[in-house]
Design a protein around this motif. Structure first.
Motif, PDB file in Angstrom:
ATOM      1  N   VAL A 437     -70.043  14.836 -39.149  1.00 49.28           N
ATOM      2  CA  VAL A 437     -71.661  14.916 -39.187  1.00 49.28           C
ATOM      3  C   VAL A 437     -72.152  16.346 -39.184  1.00 49.28           C
ATOM      4  O   VAL A 437     -71.363  17.347 -38.557  1.00 49.28           O
ATOM      5  N   SER A 438     -73.033  16.923 -39.981  1.00 44.86           N
ATOM      6  CA  SER A 438     -73.796  18.357 -39.760  1.00 44.86           C
ATOM      7  C   SER A 438     -74.407  18.301 -38.411  1.00 44.86           C
ATOM      8  O   SER A 438     -74.927  17.288 -38.042  1.00 44.86           O
ATOM      9  N   TYR A 439     -74.175  19.397 -37.767  1.00 42.27           N
ATOM     10  CA  TYR A 439     -75.051  19.563 -36.470  1.00 42.27           C
ATOM     11  C   TYR A 439     -76.590  19.281 -36.527  1.00 42.27           C
ATOM     12  O   TYR A 439     -77.139  18.648 -35.841  1.00 42.27           O
ATOM     13  N   ASP A 440     -77.262  19.466 -37.590  1.00 44.79           N
ATOM     14  CA  ASP A 440     -78.533  19.389 -37.851  1.00 44.79           C
ATOM     15  C   ASP A 440     -79.108  17.735 -37.828  1.00 44.79           C
ATOM     16  O   ASP A 440     -79.740  17.213 -37.230  1.00 44.79           O
ATOM     17  N   ASN A 441     -77.884  17.344 -38.693  1.00 48.66           N
ATOM     18  CA  ASN A 441     -78.204  15.580 -38.773  1.00 48.66           C
ATOM     19  C   ASN A 441     -77.888  15.025 -37.457  1.00 48.66           C
ATOM     20  O   ASN A 441     -78.710  14.250 -37.070  1.00 48.66           O
ATOM     21  N   ALA A 442     -76.977  15.521 -36.636  1.00 49.91           N
ATOM     22  CA  ALA A 442     -76.630  14.965 -35.617  1.00 49.91           C
ATOM     23  C   ALA A 442     -77.710  15.105 -34.454  1.00 49.91           C
ATOM     24  O   ALA A 442     -78.111  14.250 -33.738  1.00 49.91           O
ATOM     25  N   GLU A 443     -78.485  16.447 -34.441  1.00 49.32           N
ATOM     26  CA  GLU A 443     -79.608  16.486 -33.567  1.00 49.32           C
ATOM     27  C   GLU A 443     -80.842  15.669 -33.937  1.00 49.32           C
ATOM     28  O   GLU A 443     -81.514  15.148 -33.214  1.00 49.32           O
ATOM     29  N   SER A 444     -81.003  15.315 -35.247  1.00 49.26           N
ATOM     30  CA  SER A 444     -82.055  14.789 -35.614  1.00 49.26           C
ATOM     31  C   SER A 444     -81.729  13.154 -35.294  1.00 49.26           C
ATOM     32  O   SER A 444     -82.872  12.739 -34.769  1.00 49.26           O
ATOM     33  N   LEU A 445     -80.739  12.730 -35.607  1.00 49.82           N
ATOM     34  CA  LEU A 445     -80.448  11.322 -35.185  1.00 49.82           C
ATOM     35  C   LEU A 445     -80.630  11.215 -33.883  1.00 49.82           C
ATOM     36  O   LEU A 445     -80.880  10.224 -33.145  1.00 49.82           O
ATOM     37  N   GLY A 446     -79.645  12.052 -33.020  1.00 47.10           N
ATOM     38  CA  GLY A 446     -79.750  12.362 -31.425  1.00 47.10           C
ATOM     39  C   GLY A 446     -81.280  12.262 -30.921  1.00 47.10           C
ATOM     40  O   GLY A 446     -81.449  11.342 -29.984  1.00 47.10           O
ATOM     41  N   LYS A 447     -82.046  12.936 -31.421  1.00 52.71           N
ATOM     42  CA  LYS A 447     -83.586  12.936 -30.811  1.00 52.71           C
ATOM     43  C   LYS A 447     -84.280  11.534 -31.121  1.00 52.71           C
ATOM     44  O   LYS A 447     -84.885  11.157 -30.196  1.00 52.71           O
ATOM     45  N   LEU A 448     -84.014  11.283 -32.293  1.00 53.49           N
ATOM     46  CA  LEU A 448     -84.556   9.748 -32.595  1.00 53.49           C
ATOM     47  C   LEU A 448     -83.973   8.521 -31.684  1.00 53.49           C
ATOM     48  O   LEU A 448     -84.611   7.748 -31.258  1.00 53.49           O
ATOM     49  N   PHE A 449     -82.880   8.766 -31.396  1.00 50.04           N
ATOM     50  CA  PHE A 449     -82.105   7.790 -30.567  1.00 50.04           C
ATOM     51  C   PHE A 449     -82.576   7.932 -29.208  1.00 50.04           C
ATOM     52  O   PHE A 449     -82.668   7.074 -28.498  1.00 50.04           O
TER      53      PHE A 449
END
Lengths: 457, 315
Positions: A437-449
């Motif tokens: 995963v790209s770091y940006d996508n990971a952060e976005s999904l992580g925040k949502l999670f």
């Protein structure tokens, strides 16, 4: 292709959950070839139509061999089929992956049904759809055309298909089977073909009665009977158009970077879709665990309540995974998303012993095999995080671990474990594991999670 | 009444001297049998020294013309004679002589001090160690309690402590005449108890502050404790040479720290813990709660480390 994780595998570590097999990986052929030769039937009551299809198709079929340059011996086998007069042929990416990634170590050659053979040039790859276009060293007047209804994605279910290829290096073979629509819950579109695909047939065509291409043989499900998968013809046609538009042959060493770009672009699409779908709350005890609302997740539940000796805390787990793994190399598969949550509670353990139970049963780091060739060492950060201002979730303990892919800039594995900290003998552990995963996508999904883990006070 | 003169002959170092009580007005020392004191040292002349009172009444010594000569204390300068007051050591050949008159002063008697018995303290430390390990083992075990297992990890440490005590008692016995086993046991078990406490505190603070590295504090403290114990053991043997003992102990710490740093740079061998392994109840949290965004900003810093590692970390 991590299609449809087998039932018994629901409790293993994320990295080893993929059970799809690639037909082009044929290193074990040498051992089994004699035994197999006796058991492969010559199909005595072959229908007249398969006889005709096979006779017409034979000169357009190729076997693709990847050879180790230093030993001049084959290291993998697959199939391919001609699709244009100027020597262009379609095969699977995974058939040519060794050459695409290590052109200095491997070379490719083809072997025709008539015994002709020669070198192959790699023109284009499509990692997400597991396709590649290669070019022979001569003109090929005889070639396949694509089926128009397949390109329009309007095939009638139940239609008879004929898959061709060279299984287990036994010689070119025709296999009949049934079209069963597109695979549900697969992020990448795949055709469910009920027929016997075997290793070595990867990259071969699946044809209609009229002998036109509807798909490309790609994989089969281990531990099942006749459950096989095809890449829809429209992706092959698109890649062929792209290859024909090339002004010059790409340098063999340029494909590694191209594969990296494709992986980055592909995960962008996947994560945009998963983020857009969002999480749905699944009630478990006083908490609501986040599960993805996207359709490509398959979930399995299990509990430790029947374990012997009886554990002193109850642990009810749910593990969800996407069927989106991509084959990149023989030792590298990525693209899956795993979501785990575990509701642990005890009436017998004191808070210290309960914390020890939680610690022993939920390791926050990225598990599985660590290959120094593929990954950097992982780095972790952990902290206690506050309930958001609205108080929708309790105080949490969060552990974020990440490692980078050495060969592919911009791709990471990320693990985010959350643990509720509001009660001393009951907790919800929620774990998100993103592979490639790209770091940006990971952060976005992580925040949502994090936002999706909620509680009833 | 004749004057009494004592001649102390030391033939070899670290051996008690042989004392001769003499009352002559003139005393001769040498290897020949016509001397008052006959020495067996082959480097001493047959007639080597003469001891007498000079005109002023002072006690004097004089070389009688020997080949190897007469030396004073540690000096390398040969002398032919000197006045004596009882504090000098004379060297002839390989033999040392001290000459004293009966009125030579001696220090007052030392009182007999009875050493305090300290074994109850050693037992107390042992009990505390066992208790701590039992409680900690139980609190860390989420399955059905198994007390025997909780002490398994402690056994090598107890064995080490016992061997340490034994070795130091032996050294004490050789160099100071008394084994003083109780004192050495107190030092060893005391150090082990402190080590157990540090180990526990390290685990607790790692969780409390979300800092996994704090759990490795025991790896660093063990060498410092060994050095402190070493110093105390040396002090038990004898109170002197404090500077030497102190610097020896500090050297142990320095060597251990350098060794650990070398191990750490060899990243193949020692991987620092990346997460807190031992979880504790929520009430043990000591850091303030962070906001989601602050936490996510922190995780962003990992990205740079990983991007660097992608090109720099050895494969």
């Amino acid at each position: 292709m991590g299609m449809i994780g087998a039932l018994a595998e629901s409790d293993v570590e994320p990295d080893s959950m993929n059970r799809g097999v690639f037909l082009g990986i044929a290193l074990l052929l040498a051992v089994g070839s004699q035994a197999w030769a006796d058991t492969v039937p010559t199909q005595p009551d072959i229908s007249s139509s398969s006889e005709r299809i096979f006779a017409n198709a034979r000169p357009r079929l190729l076997q693709v061999r990847t050879l180790l340059k230093s030993a001049d011996q084959q290291s993998s086998l697959g199939s391919a089929f001609l699709v244009a007069a100027d020597g262009l042929a379609i095969t699977n990416y995974h058939v040519v992956s060794q050459y695409a990634l290590e052109p200095d170590t491997y070379r490719m050659e083809y072997l025709g049904a008539d015994g002709s053979h020669g070198g192959l040039q790699l023109l284009a790859v499509d990692v997400a759809d597991d396709l590649a276009v290669v070019r022979l060293d001569h003109q090929t007047p005889d070639f396949f055309s694509f089926d128009a209804t397949a390109l329009a994605d309007q095939l009638p279910r139940g239609e008879k298909f004929y898959a061709l290829g060279n299984p287990l290096d036994l010689g070119f073979t025709i296999v009949d089977g049934t079209y069963n629509g597109q695979v549900q819950r697969s992020y990448q579109p795949r055709i469910h073909f009920t027929g016997a695909l075997n290793p070595g047939m990867s990259g071969g065509p699946a044809l209609t009665e009229a002998g036109e291409v509807v798909g490309v043989n790609v994989s089969r499900q281990i531990g099942s009977e006749l459950v096989s998968f095809l890449v829809p013809a429209r992706f092959a046609a698109a890649l062929l158009t792209k290859a024909q538009a090339l002004k010059e042959t790409p340098a063999p060493t340029s494909f590694r970077a191209e594969i990296g770009r494709q992986l980055v672009a592909w995960q962008d699409g996947l994560y945009q879709a998963v983020i857009a779908a969002g999480f749905k709350p699944v009630e478990t005890g006083p908490y609501a665990a986040p599960e993805s609302a996207a359709p490509w997740f398959t979930c399995w539940a299990r509990t430790n309540r029947e374990a012997v000796p009886k554990p002193l805390a109850d642990d009810d787990m749910t593990q969800c995974a996407t069927n989106s793994a991509l084959f990149v190399a023989n030792d590298l598969t990525l693209g899956s998303i795993y979501l785990l949550h575990s509701h642990i509670s005890s009436t017998e353990l004191n808070p210290f012993r309960f914390a020890a139970f939680v610690g022993q049963n939920s390791v926050p780091v990225i598990g599985g095999n660590y290959s120094r060739k593929s990954y950097t060492r992982q780095q972790c950060r952990e902290d206690f995080i506050e309930a958001d201002p609205l108080g929708t979730h309790p105080p949490l303990r969060a552990v974020w671990c990440s490692r980078a892919y050495r060969e592919f800039d911009g791709l990471y594995d990320v693990s985010l474990q959350l643990m509720t900290e509001d009660r001393s003998t009951e907790t919800l552990v929620a774990h998100l594991f993103l592979q490639g995963v790209s770091y940006d996508n990971a952060e976005s999904l992580g925040k949502l999670f994090i936002g999706a883990l909620t509680w009833r006070k | 009444m004749a004057e009494v003169i004592w001649v102390e002959v030391q033939a070899r170092p670290n051996e008690p001297p042989v004392r001769h009580r003499l009352t002559q007005t003139e005393i001769r020392v040498g290897r020949a049998y016509d001397n008052d004191i006959v020495l067996d040292d082959p480097h001493v002349a047959p007639a080597h020294l003469r001891l007498f009172r000079d005109e002023t009444g002072a006690l004097r010594v004089e070389d009688l013309g020997s080949r190897n000569g007469l030396y004073l204390d540690r000096s390398k300068t040969r002398i032919t004679g000197t006045a004596l007051n009882g504090t000098e050591t004379l060297r002839i050949g390989r033999t040392r002589l001290v000459i004293r008159t009966a009125d030579h002063p001696v220090p007052p008697e030392l009182p007999i001090v009875r050493e305090r018995r300290v074994w109850p303290l050693a037992i107390l430390f042992l009990v505390l160690i066992l208790g701590l390990e039992m409680v900690s083992g139980w609190l860390n075990d989420p399955s059905i309690a198994n007390p025997g297992r909780y002490l398994n990890g402690l056994l090598p440490y107890l064995a080490f402590t016992a061997i340490w005590t034994g070795i130091w008692s032996l050294i004490s016995r050789v160099f100071s005449g008394a084994a003083r086993i109780e004192r050495h046991a107190v030092i060893a078990f005391g150090a082990l108890f402190v080590f157990s406490v540090i180990d526990e505190l390290g685990d607790i603070s790692a969780f409390a502050f979300s800092a996994p590295l704090l759990a490795t504090v025991d790896d660093w403290s063990e060498w410092i404790l060994i050095a402190i114990a070493l110093y105390l053991n040396l002090r038990v043997i004898g109170p002197g040479r404090v500077a030497l003992k102190l610097s020896g102990s500090i050297a142990v710490v320095v060597v251990a720290v350098i060794y650990r740093l070398i191990m750490l740079t060899d990243s193949q061998r020692v991987i620092p813990p990346s997460f807190v392994h031992r979880l504790l109840p929520p009430s043990f949290r000591a850091t303030p709660l962070k906001t989601e965004d602050a936490f996510l900003a922190e995780t962003r810093s990992i990205k740079e480390t990983l991007d660097k590692a992608r090109s720099q970390e050895p494969k």
